[in-house]
Design an enzyme around this catalytic site. Structure first.
Site, mmCIF file in Angstrom:
data_model
loop_
_atom_site.group_PDB
_atom_site.id
_atom_site.type_symbol
_atom_site.label_atom_id
_atom_site.label_comp_id
_atom_site.label_asym_id
_atom_site.label_seq_id
_atom_site.Cartn_x
_atom_site.Cartn_y
_atom_site.Cartn_z
ATOM 1 N N ASP A 175 2.028 6.321 -9.733
ATOM 2 C CA ASP A 175 1.161 6.359 -8.565
ATOM 3 C C ASP A 175 -0.109 5.705 -9.068
ATOM 4 O OD1 ASP A 175 -0.848 6.980 -6.712
ATOM 5 O OD2 ASP A 175 0.369 8.604 -5.916
ATOM 6 N N HIS A 176 -0.318 4.434 -8.690
ATOM 7 C CA HIS A 176 -1.367 3.685 -9.389
ATOM 8 C C HIS A 176 -2.759 4.275 -9.157
ATOM 9 C CE1 HIS A 176 -1.682 1.613 -5.487
ATOM 10 N NE2 HIS A 176 -2.912 1.363 -5.842
ATOM 11 N N HIS A 238 -0.419 8.992 -2.684
ATOM 12 C CA HIS A 238 -1.827 8.908 -3.110
ATOM 13 C C HIS A 238 -2.661 10.090 -2.606
ATOM 14 C CE1 HIS A 238 -0.514 5.008 -4.185
ATOM 15 N NE2 HIS A 238 -0.709 4.416 -3.036
#
Ligand code: NAP
Length: 485
Positions: A175-176, A238
């Site tokens: 999950d960047h 996110h």
């Protein structure tokens, strides 16, 4: 066996958009600071027929397109290109996968990281091919790009497939957002300072709002987006990760198991939202034509070229049913074609229990605003006495203690999230990656909302591009006596 720094880094999907915009530039960033292990080779793969020199030219072009010229140094570019190899492969073609696995075997001299930057339907077949060719045992790690499925069932299917060949502690789900500097700073703010933690609970906090607003529409990604929508694309991953980091207890250490154990407790405490309450606990919207930055922009249907029932905006009142957060709403919202691009966490404290300054003095609760992008800043809103003699009572003004991280640390380079994630994967540190139970617990909660929408026939309400979403989003917070920050 403890992880050793990887000496081979394999990117599946190396010819894709994400690779060009983010992944290859991040490898360049690490190269430019000598952070890649000396012996590390990088192998790209995709369907496109290229040889090593063709791939090097492709990578050079990506770097020149996506990194500002002033930041590119030929010595570092050459050093990065010298590490590169390429082998074409089509996941659905066993022979080409066998040829790719042979190249991996030849290049392998130690730990390997595989980054699967492809559509998720390829995750299980790629890991199966690696398993068949003895390339998935100890000393290998696999990074999985988001999304992990589109529901709990599909996420389980992917996770089961990958788990047949890789142990969970060697699976790094990306999950960047977790690689972003500002997101890690949220942990530093909470657990590196004694100031906030005693107040970080239902006794002192009135409400929390987490917003991820985008100005863009769907542009070329319409077909992908339409099968996903805002809740699957942004909220399941996110927004829920930001919620976890905001709401979790202090982990015993900043290490993978301790951090993930605390995050999963938050996700497990989320109060389910079902068909009975979707109308009051959620808002669902879709943008129509409107004005944004003085430009007329088309509506979602128009961009897509057909009618659609997919939401481009979602807001939810999430309740974390545990001791710390009893009764505190966490409002989560995300949308496309919002007036501004911003990611922020707004924490509103409770008002003082009694004002000693009389009824004429304003009594405004304090707030902490953590801005994560595009700016990284922390604002603490306080009341301050307005200078004056105040013969008729003290007058207050709302002021802000404002810390701008970009300004404070302007001498330091801002790193894209993938630089951090890549370095951690190369070094075998999974702290900033998502564990299987987190993904599946998030999906279970989101599935409940999706099923609720379907049963209650809650369709997206229109909102004009350039606005903050449909009126149902305003009602969602107003119902609890709040308003959006
Ligand atoms: P993309 O531009 O469509 O690239 C897909 C990559 O997969 C290409 O390298 C393509 O190779 C390869 N590929 C496609 N079919 C294949 C097959 N049958 N066998 C082997 N390789 C195959 O996608 P992307 O934007 O780079 O995104 C990659 C993944 O990251 C997707 O799952 C996406 O959901 C996720 N993601 C993307 C973004 C983003 O901003 N782009 C953000 C977050 C997550 P060829 O082109 O050579 O055929």
């Amino acid at each position: 066996m403890s992880a050793q720094p990887a000496t081979l880094f394999v990117i599946f999907g190396a010819t894709g958009d994400l690779a060009q915009r983010m992944l290859l530039p991040s490898l360049y960033g690490l190269q430019s600071e000598n952070l890649l292990p000396d012996a590390m080779r990088i192998l790209g793969s995709g369907r496109t027929e290229l040889d090593d020199s063709g791939f090097r030219a492709f990578v050079r072009e990506a770097l020149e397109t996506f990194i500002p010229a002033a930041e590119l140094n030929e010595t570092h570019v050459t050093a990065l290109l010298a590490r590169l190899h390429y082998q074409p492969a089509d996941v659905s073609n066993a022979d080409s996968m066998a040829a790719l696995c042979q190249v991996i075997t030849n290049l392998r001299h130690g730990d390997v990281v595989y980054h699967l930057s492809t559509a998720p339907r390829f995750f299980a077949p790629i890991t199966a091919a690696l398993g068949t060719h003895n390339l998935s045992g100890p000393g290998t790690r696999v990074m999985l790009e988001k999304p992990i499925g589109t529901s709990l069932d599909t996420a389980r299917e992917i996770n089961d497939g990958v788990a047949q060949h890789f142990a969970e502690d060697r699976i790094y789900r990306v999950d960047h957002y977790l690689g972003k500097e500002g997101v890690q700073n949220l942990l530093a703010l909470r657990f590196g300072n004694a100031l906030f933690e005693p107040l970080w609970n239902a006794r002192y906090i009135e409400q929390v709002q987490i917003t991820i607003a985008e100005t863009v529409g769907v542009e070329g990604r319409g077909d992908y987006y339409d099968s996903s929508g805002a809740i699957r694309d942004m909220l399941q991953n996110h927004l829920l990760q930001l919620l976890c980091l905001t709401a979790m207890e202090a982990p015993s250490a900043f290490e993978p198991t301790a951090v993930r154990n605390e995050k999963i407790k938050v996700l497990s405490s989320l109060r389910p939202i079902t068909a009975h309450d979707v109308n009051v606990e959620t808002a669902r919207g879709q943008y129509t034509a409107g004005e944004l930055a003085d430009q007329t922009v088309p509506g979602y249907d128009e961009e897509l070229g057909r009618d659609s029932d997919t939401e481009t905006f979602v807001a939810v009142r999430a309740m974390v049913d545990n001791w710390r957060w009893r009764g505190v709403p966490f409002y989560l919202r995300t949308g496309k074609r919002m007036p501004e691009r911003e990611t922020k966490i707004f924490i509103q404290f409770k008002a003082v229990p009694h004002s000693i300054f009389g009824s004429k003095a304003i009594s405004e609760p304090n707030a902490l605003i953590i801005r994560l992008q595009p700016e990284e800043r922390i604002e603490l809103e306080l009341l301050n006495k307005t200078p004056g003699l105040d013969r008729h009572g003290i007058r207050f003004a709302k002021v802000s203690l404002d810390f701008d991280a970009q300004e404070e640390f302007k001498a330091l380079r801002r790193r894209p999230a993938y630089e951090r994630l890549y370095l951690d994967a190369i070094e075998g540190n999974g702290t900033l990656f998502v564990r299987r139970d987190e993904t599946e617990t998030s999906w279970a909660w989101v599935d409940g909302i999706l099923a609720g929408w379907e049963q209650a026939e809650l369709h997206p309400s229109p909102y004009p591009a350039g606005s903050w979403g449909p009126t149902s989003a305003t009602h969602l917070v107003a119902r609890n006596g709040h308003e959006w920050n």
